[in-house]
Enzyme design. Structure first.
Site, PDB file in Angstrom:
ATOM      1  CE1 TYR A  68      -8.601   6.813   8.626  1.00  0.00           C
ATOM      2  CE2 TYR A  68      -6.963   5.350   9.531  1.00  0.00           C
ATOM      3  CZ  TYR A  68      -8.228   5.610   8.841  1.00  0.00           C
ATOM      4  OH  TYR A  68      -8.874   4.554   8.345  1.00  0.00           O
TER       5      TYR A  68
ATOM      6  CG  ASP B 271     -16.929   5.036  10.734  1.00  0.00           C
ATOM      7  OD1 ASP B 271     -17.055   3.900  10.401  1.00  0.00           O
ATOM      8  OD2 ASP B 271     -16.251   5.518  11.592  1.00  0.00           O
TER       9      ASP B 271
END
Length: 278
Positions: free
Chosen positions: A124, A69
């Site tokens: 992540y 994003d």
């Protein structure tokens, strides 16, 4: 008359390459191509075209391991494409890419390789910008996420299957930062950022381990909101490749050093203009 490179015998047979890519997401509107916004893929394709690595990104099979994003960073994104000039790609891409995106390694791969579908796992890290009170409770709660769970309360699911298998989840520290590191086969939209919010609530004493279990097993009255995007880093994408380091440009390192200097200076200025209250 211009020669068609696809049929020109002087042009070598295309080779498929994968690149491990890092970027600072602050000035990007995400990684995925958009017609009117600056994106990682858009800048990468533009650099490839300037180097004449390919003219049509679709014909070159250009693709990445996944989308990030707006504001999300990466040090382990994987991008792949086919080109008749692999040496040029390895040697010159970092000279053509903008300062906030760079390649760190490359690998020659099979013609059918696709970094999204061939990825074994993704990792992540979420770096917290606030001081964490109770690291031990956060670490214990992070372990609850390991295994296969329904993340309906901890992601933007949409029409996707809400079940995801988390392989590893831990809390770590690096300098003055605390981070959440999560490894899974695949992720839902905002999943890691929602997990980061839930665990921060545990560290603040606002949520306990039973609360995490309820989020994974019951319907919540109010879904967890994702933590801010700027703390999230796509840390690694495991495609089972043997990476060869790519020569780095000094420009991106200088750019990162200047960013650190700028942020330190701005913090000092803010403290002068608006001193912190005791």
């Amino acid at each position: 008359m211009e020669t068609d490179k696809t049929t020109d015998p002087a042009v070598p047979r295309p080779v498929r390459l994968a690149f491990r890519v890092s970027y600072l997401g602050t000035r990007f509107y995400g990684s995925q191509q958009q017609e009117s916004s600056r994106t990682v893929e858009g800048e990468f394709i533009a650099a490839c075209r300037r180097l004449d690595l390919f003219s049509d990104w679709r014909a070159a099979g250009f693709c990445s391991a996944g989308r990030t994003d707006r504001g999300v960073h990466a040090c382990g994104q994987v991008i792949a494409f086919s080109t008749s000039y692999p040496d040029r790609a390895r040697q010159a891409l970092n000279l053509q890419l903008p300062l906030d995106v760079w390649c760190t390694a490359s690998a020659e791969v099979a013609d059918a390789f696709h970094p999204r579908f061939d990825a074994r796992s993704r990792t992540y890290r979420y770096y917290y910008s606030v001081q964490v009170r109770d690291l031990q409770s956060m670490e214990a709660a992070a372990g609850i996420f390991i295994g296969e769970h329904n993340f309906s309360n901890l992601a933007r699911v949409g029409d996707k299957n809400p079940w995801r298998k988390v392989l590893e989840a831990r809390i770590g520290t690096e300098g003055r930062f605390t981070y959440l590191e999560v490894k899974a086969e695949s992720f839902l939209w905002h999943q890691v950022r929602c997990m980061a919010t839930a665990l921060l609530s545990v560290g603040a004493g606002e949520l306990d381990m039973d609360g995490i279990l309820l989020l994974l097993n019951e319907t919540a009255n109010r879904p967890i909101q994702p933590a801010p995007a700027e703390g999230l880093v796509l840390w690694d994408t495991d495609c089972g490749l043997l990476w060869e380091p790519v020569e780095k440009s000094d420009c991106s390192g200088t750019y990162c050093a200047e960013l650190r200097r700028h942020h330190t200076l701005m913090k000092q200025i803010c403290q002068v203009i608006r001193p912190e209250q005791p």
